[in-house]
Design an enzyme around this catalytic site. Sequence first.
Site, PDB file in Angstrom:
ATOM      1  N   THR A 207       0.715  -1.309   0.006  1.00  0.00           N
ATOM      2  CA  THR A 207       0.078   0.222   0.048  1.00  0.00           C
ATOM      3  C   THR A 207       0.864   1.352   0.042  1.00  0.00           C
ATOM      4  OG1 THR A 207      -1.613  -1.114   1.279  1.00  0.00           O
ATOM      5  CG2 THR A 207      -1.566   1.203   1.626  1.00  0.00           C
ATOM      6  N   ASP A 238      -8.238  -1.910   5.551  1.00  0.00           N
ATOM      7  CA  ASP A 238      -8.412  -0.784   6.520  1.00  0.00           C
ATOM      8  C   ASP A 238      -8.065   0.528   5.792  1.00  0.00           C
ATOM      9  OD1 ASP A 238      -5.750  -1.827   5.914  1.00  0.00           O
ATOM     10  OD2 ASP A 238      -4.738  -0.122   7.431  1.00  0.00           O
ATOM     11  N   THR A 258      -0.142   0.985   6.892  1.00  0.00           N
ATOM     12  CA  THR A 258      -0.165  -0.098   5.937  1.00  0.00           C
ATOM     13  C   THR A 258       0.237  -1.620   6.802  1.00  0.00           C
ATOM     14  OG1 THR A 258       1.264  -1.012   4.073  1.00  0.00           O
ATOM     15  CG2 THR A 258       2.524   0.580   5.687  1.00  0.00           C
ATOM     16  N   GLY A 259      -0.386  -2.409   6.268  1.00  0.00           N
ATOM     17  CA  GLY A 259      -0.288  -3.587   6.961  1.00  0.00           C
ATOM     18  C   GLY A 259      -1.396  -4.692   6.890  1.00  0.00           C
ATOM     19  N   GLY A 261      -4.570  -5.456   6.923  1.00  0.00           N
ATOM     20  CA  GLY A 261      -5.849  -4.804   7.249  1.00  0.00           C
ATOM     21  C   GLY A 261      -6.938  -5.090   8.301  1.00  0.00           C
TER      22      GLY A 261
END
Length: 342
Positions: A207, A238, A258-259, A261
């Site tokens: 992202t 997310d 970012t990660g 979600g």
Amino acid sequence: MNFSILSSLLSFFLLISCTLPKPKEPVAQPIGIIIHGGAGTILRENMTAEKEAAYRAALEEAIQVGYHILKNGGSSQEAVEKTIHVMENSPLFNAGKGAVLTAEETIELDASFMNGATLDAGAIAGVKTIKNPISAAIEVMENSPHVMLSGKGAEEFAAAQGLEIVEPQYFFTARRINSLQRVKEAEGQTQASAQERLFLDQQRYGTVGCAALDANGNLAAGTSTGGMTNKKWNRIGDAPIIGAGTYANNATCAISATGWGEFFIRSVVAHDISALMEYKGLTIQEAAKVVIHEKVAQLGGDGGVVGIDNQGNIAMEMNTPGMYRAHIDNEGKLTVKIYKDE
Ligand code: ASP
């Protein structure tokens, strides 16, 4: 006039001039900008020199666009939008062109934007034809009575606003088509090898996001993504959720996440950082650490955030081995980093 009167008069004027309030020098409002291009299992041993150079160059190109807007007195909103355009248009990142594929071999894009001065926000989810999803999120904020639009309706709205619409094929890259095949194969196996598991891990992220502080003290944040490889059933992460992937408030900070979600939604990551600053007086760094290392990590999630506060202090926090990230401070000093330990 004798000498002692003269010297008393002199000391008197000296005293007055020291105690009188001096006319205030206008304190220059700092500016600053920070970006990420995704967090995850980004390891030195799996990176070639060319690939690393390409990512560093793309991060620098993107952040310089936003910095120049801020430097010339432009708004944080414009800086965030134009910076994210560069990353959405680059095939390197999982946003716009180069986004990851869904299980149905389509590309579904999510994005959100928040203006810290007004607390206005906009988001779009699951769109397939809008070239720059971050601009669609801003259009939702500015030209609709809603905060979040999805799917076909969001695409029709973006077209009506005059945004560039492209064929879905525009977003596809060979790299992401191959990744989907490998992920599907690996997920089908009951016992994926360690190498396969690492590969799966590496496909989850990418992202892009940006947070900026302009010369008027206004904060803004935006996030744009293709989500997660092999996502199913019109899954939404997310990134387009205000408060989870994106949040901005002039009273505190601007954050882009970012990660993984699902964990970021459940931890309400971006707003939580702002809330810790607002209600508990934590600094942006302290707040980001608590949310990433205590909240998200304890639930079992991973990823990172970038953020800037209303004084230009920043946070780049992650619980993954790496996060593509860059920052330009008030003095114009550029920092570009990839691995956690640099
Ligand atoms: N947070 C994004 C999502 O879950 C993925 C990412 O940041 O790479 O959709």
